[in-house]
Scaffold this motif. Structure first.
Motif: not given
Length: 117
Positions: A1-19
């Protein structure tokens, strides 16, 4: 069974960036509808951005010009680049894949994105 593994995210300030990243062990992205969804507390899960089976890219209105969805078939990975983040972008983000052949559906487990000063 294929699984999707996510990474990234977390805390960012307004106007900031995340991937965000979403990886699979198999080559399921190359011929599939892929998407990112998000779900804020007390809200329904909503689509953020998606790439159709034909490779066309779409964004929800509030994410257009701020978010970028992409996929790297060679790495079996899809991405969501999020810029100019706003507090209302706070949610759990999920990746989604539906294969073109067979219509098999896969969901990532979700990753928390919090935008706060």
């Amino acid at each position: 069974q294929e699984q999707l593994v996510q990474s990234g995210g977390g805390l960012a300030q307004p106007g900031g960036s995340l991937r965000l990243s979403c990886s699979a062990s198999g080559s399921i992205f190359s011929s599939a509808f892929v998407a990112w969804y998000r779900q804020a507390p007390g809200e329904q899960r909503e689509p953020v951005a998606w790439i159709s089976d034909g490779g066309n890219i779409y964004y929800a209105a509030s994410m257009k010009d701020r978010f970028t969805i992409s996929r790297d078939n060679a790495k079996n990975t899809m991405y969501l680049q999020m810029n100019s983040l706003k507090p209302e972008d706070t949610a759990v983000y999920y990746c989604y894949v539906r294969t073109t052949v067979g219509g098999q559906v896969y969901w990532g487990r979700g990753t928390q994105v919090t935008v706060s000063s």
